[in-house]
Structure formats: structure tokens, C-alpha cells
Write an enzyme that holds these catalytic residues in place. Structure first.
Site, PDB file in Angstrom:
ATOM      1  N   GLU A 273      19.692   8.451 -38.946  1.00  0.00           N
ATOM      2  CA  GLU A 273      18.932   9.710 -38.934  1.00  0.00           C
ATOM      3  C   GLU A 273      18.279  10.024 -40.280  1.00  0.00           C
ATOM      4  O   GLU A 273      18.583  11.047 -40.912  1.00  0.00           O
ATOM      5  CB  GLU A 273      19.844  10.867 -38.519  1.00  0.00           C
ATOM      6  CG  GLU A 273      20.468  10.692 -37.161  1.00  0.00           C
ATOM      7  CD  GLU A 273      21.238  11.912 -36.650  1.00  0.00           C
ATOM      8  OE1 GLU A 273      21.566  11.940 -35.467  1.00  0.00           O
ATOM      9  OE2 GLU A 273      21.499  12.853 -37.453  1.00  0.00           O
TER      10      GLU A 273
ATOM     11  N   GLU B 132      24.203   7.449 -30.513  1.00  0.00           N
ATOM     12  CA  GLU B 132      24.994   8.692 -30.513  1.00  0.00           C
ATOM     13  C   GLU B 132      24.539   9.557 -29.346  1.00  0.00           C
ATOM     14  O   GLU B 132      23.347   9.652 -29.054  1.00  0.00           O
ATOM     15  CB  GLU B 132      24.782   9.521 -31.791  1.00  0.00           C
ATOM     16  CG  GLU B 132      25.468   9.013 -33.019  1.00  0.00           C
ATOM     17  CD  GLU B 132      25.233   9.912 -34.241  1.00  0.00           C
ATOM     18  OE1 GLU B 132      25.063  11.149 -34.062  1.00  0.00           O
ATOM     19  OE2 GLU B 132      25.197   9.384 -35.361  1.00  0.00           O
TER      20      GLU B 132
END
Length: 464
Positions: free
Chosen positions: A168, A367
Site C-alpha cells: 500500500e 488483504e
């Protein structure tokens, strides 16, 4: 009528976490200080219940038992991160032998238990010394990161075949440089963009080092938290708002990572506001020549936007929000503890976009999960009855299955997360694990969802 959802042979079932969120041992065995250690020391009041990163879930000391439990719950893969500040305290210089020993042990233990290690090089935990000289705004730090990456490949590449440069990467940009949520807690869009560009450069440099070593059978990628952007309506102003939100939140790192270049619309927009980063042609060439071989998709929620209701304050802070407002869709389903919308179809929309617009790159869900506060309310017969988590996973897996049926190149699903872990400013407010962790005793207890997940992995799917 019940339907069977069967996944492809060799599908990666597992979970994901990061060093700073589970290791603990923050001040042990020569580990250096990262930005979270430093910020907690400086401002503990910023963290929920003043719980800091010192102990977290104590994986550093309990990894053997935890990995054994992963195997019991059906994991065939597990993504974790290496702590730069543990491996190379200060970010540059001597390698910490104790850290090498720890990560070697973790990798060996995973392999011994039939669990494929997926290793992330950077998950929000910049060594404080590196941040003090500007982090990825500074080309020196980009080079130090490349050196750290090379060290990791040389130390662990004989066993680790799945590498990830960044988790991220947009999060430290937005949260650290615009929205007051991460250290260094700066509010400056120009610096945010420079940091983002430096991160893309660092990722490309790590890939360059990886390629030089020609590790047999290994691949390197990146993990992006993609938020499918939906406009309020088909009105041109709403559609334009959605397009710009997508440029900032998704395409900024998607295009540079997979295509090796920035989309013209984003470049033109930044240029018109005099916010282009400092760059060189040779750096753009580096990004172009070092794209990812596969990618992880973190999906939690959609992003709904509409045209601005009011003109931005011309004297205020320039941010992406100058171009759109978030749209609160009536009737949306929410996770009230996190303040996030639950929209399972988003996972499908992301994957179709990767199929159609990004060469159907090999990917996996790296995720996906739900955090709930006060889960002890749901204890019955000593087990947390987290049916809401089972429902959440199941409904996302149905859309994931549909995407695979329609030709999306998806290789696995990793849940966030295996056991309750520390979540930065939120600490342990919301729990995400298949396994609960008692913070006082560090006792692990499998939740109902853990047993359900085990059945899914054993059957390589489920019936619903």
C-alpha cells in the site's frame, strides 16, 4: 439451491500481516527505531488506549507456535514483512545478525510446515533515521532502500520465491503527508507527491536489484490497496470527479507499477497546479524498465464520489479533495466500527479492470477482512462466534470466484489477518484475526471463523 464454489488447483490460501504489527520486541536484539517507535515515544496519546508497538502480538518470541497454528488452520501461504530497522538498524550500514537469525528461522519454519512465505520489504515502517533525512523524498534513501532490498534477496532468496517491494505505497503518502494519520504528520501536497514519486523509484530500484540476481523461480511484485471508484450519477460533473479520484487513489501507483509510466491525465492535472515532482528522464526510464511481475490487491471498501458541493478554500490546504466530495450513498451497508462501507462486488470490479486494462496481470487478493470492536461480547463456550466475519469472507469469495470464472488471473486469497494484531493508531481497538489474542497473557484462541477457514482451505472452496 446450494452452489459449490471451487477454486483452481494450487490456490494460495492464507493470511497477511506486517512486522511492526505482530513482532513486538521493539527494543530487543539490536533493532533500530522506526517511525512508529519514535512517534509512540513522542506522542503516546495519539494511539488508542495508549497501546504502542513494543509488544503487540509477540510473534518475535512465539513464531513457532503461531506457524504451527497456521498450518492447523489450513494455510499454504503467508505474507509477512521484514523490518528494515530490525535488519539494518538506522537504515544503512551493518546487518543485524540477530535479525537475520530471526527471519531465517521464520522462513524455515514456514517451509517446514508447508507454508509458502510471501515477503514484503516495506510496510509503513521507515527507520526514523531515514525519515529524518526526508524518507523517499530523498534520493539517498531510495538508494539505501535498494541496498536493503538487495541484502534481503541475498540473505533469503534461496528459499523465498515471492517478493513484494511495497505494501500500500499510497498510504504513507496520504496519511503521512496530507491527512494527519501517520508520522511525519506533515500536511503538504507537493511533498506528498515527491514522496510518492520517490516510493515508485525505490520500488523500481528494488526490482532492478532483484533482476540482477536472477533468483531461479522467484517473482517480485507490489501490493496496492485498490478502491473501485463509483460516481454518484452519470452527470458529467460526477463522472469527472470519479475519474480524478481514480487517478489519485488507484492509477497513480497502478500505472507506474504495471505499465511503467504515469497516465497523461494525472501528469497534466499536477502540472496545471504546479505540483509535478522533481524527476529526471533517466529515473523515468528506470521506472519503465522495472515493472512488477505480479501484484497483490488489498480490498476493503469502495470509494463513492460526487462533484464538489462547494468551491475549495483558495487559502486552504491543496489536497485531492479539491476535485471531488465523498458521496454517502443512502442505504449503504457499513462496518460501524471502522466507518467503512461493505460492498463485496468491489473485489470483482477491481479484478475485471486488471483483466481488461492491465494485461490480466497475475495477481492475488493480498488483504481482505473485517475489524470489529469488543469481540468478547460474542464469546460462547469459550470461542468467539464471529459469524459476521465468516459472512464477510464468504460473500467476497463468491465475487472472487466469479472473477476467476470470467478469466481473471487470480492465484490466491489472503485474509487480513491470522491473529489479532496491532493496527497503528487504532492499536487493538478493532480485531481482525481468525485467532484472538489476549494482550495480558498473549494466549491464542481460535475463533469460529478460524475453524470455518480451515474447512474452506481443505475443500479448496465451499458450498453455499
Amino acid at each position: 439451491m446450494a452452489k459449490e464454489y471451487k477454486f483452481p488447483a494450487g490456490f494460495w490460501w492464507g493470511s497477511a500481516t506486517s512486522a511492526v504489527q505482530i513482532e513486538g520486541a521493539a527494543n530487543e536484539d539490536g533493532k533500530g527505531m522506526n517511525v512508529w517507535d519514535y512517534w509512540y515515544k513522542k506522542e503516546p496519546n495519539r494511539f488508542f488506549d495508549r497501546v504502542g508497538p513494543q509488544v503487540t502480538s509477540d510473534f518475535y518470541h512465539r513464531y513457532k507456535d503461531d506457524i504451527k497454528l497456521m498450518k492447523e488452520l489450513g494455510h499454504n501461504s503467508f505474507r509477512f514483512s521484514i523490518s528494515w530497522s530490525r535488519l539494518i538498524p538506522g537504515g544503512v550500514g551493518e546487518v543485524n545478525k540477530k535479525a537475520v537469525e530471526f527471519y531465517n528461522n521464520v522462513i524455515d519454519e514456514l517451509i517446514k510446515n508447508g507454508i509458502e512465505p510471501f515477503v514484503t520489504l516495506f510496510h509503513f515502517d521507515m527507520p526514523i533515521e531515514m525519515q529524518n533525512i526526508g524518507g523517499f523524498e530523498n534520493r539517498k534513501v531510495v538508494e539505501y532502500f535498494a541496498e536493503y532490498a538487495k541484502t534481503c534477496f541475498e540473505l533469503f532468496g534461496d528459499r523465498v520465491k515471492r517478493w513484494i517491494t511495497f505494501n500500500e505505497p499510497i498510504v504513507p503518502v496520504l496519511n503521512g503527508y496530507l491527512y494527519n494519520l501517520h508520522y511525519p504528520d506533515i500536511v503538504d501536497f507537493k511533498r506528498a507527491i515527491q514522496f510518492a514519486y520517490g516510493t515508485a523509484l525505490a520500488s523500481a530500484r528494488a526490482i532492478e536489484e532483484f533482476k540482477k540476481l536472477q533468483i531461479k523461480g522467484a517473482k517480485i511484485g507490489i501490493v496496492l490497496n485498490l478502491k473501485p471508484v463509483y460516481s454518484r450519477s452519470n452527470h458529467p460533473a460526477d463522472l469527472k470527479a470519479a475519474e480524478i479520484a481514480d487517478l489519485f487513489h488507484n492509477r497513480s501507483f497502478l500505472d507506474s507499477s504495471i505499465r511503467g509510466e504515469y497516465c497523461k491525465e494525472l501528469v497534466e492535472l499536477l502540472k496545471s497546479y504546479n505540483h509535478l515532482p522533481e524527476y529526471s528522464d533517466s529515473e523515468l526510464e528506470l521506472i519503465k524498465n522495472n515493472t512488477v511481475e505480479y501484484m497483490g490487491v488489498n480490498y476493503y471498501r469502495p470509494f463513492r464520489v460526487k462533484a464538489k458541493e462547494n468551491m475549495p478554500n483558495p487559502y486552504g490546504v491543496f489536497t485531492p479533495d479539491w476535485f471531488y466530495d465523498e458521496y454517502i450513498m443512502p442505504g449503504r451497508r457499513m462496518n460501524p466500527y471502522r466507518g467503512w462501507e461493505i460492498y463485496e462486488k468491489g473485489i470483482y470490479d477491481i479484478l475485471i479492470n486488471l483483466r481488461d486494462n492491465y494485461g490480466n496481470i497475475e495477481c492475488f487478493i493480498s488483504e481482505n477482512g473485517i475489524g470489529v470492536e469488543g469481540e468478547e461480547r460474542f464469546i460462547k463456550d469459550g470461542i468467539i462466534q464471529d459469524d459476521y466475519r465468516i459472512e464477510f469472507i464468504k460473500e467476497h469469495l463468491k465475487w472472487l470466484h466469479k472473477a476467476i470464472e470470467e478469466g481473471c488471473n487470480v492465484k490466491g486469497y489472503h485474509l487480513w489477518t491470522f491473529m489479532d494484531n496491532w493496527s497503528f493508531l487504532n492499536a487493538y481497538k478493532n480485531r481482525y484475526g481468525l485467532v484472538s489474542v489476549d494482550l495480558e497473557t498473549q494466549k491464542r484462541t481460535v475463533k469460529k471463523s478460524g475453524y470455518w477457514f480451515k474447512q474452506v482451505t481443505q475443500n479448496n472452496g465451499f458450498v453455499d
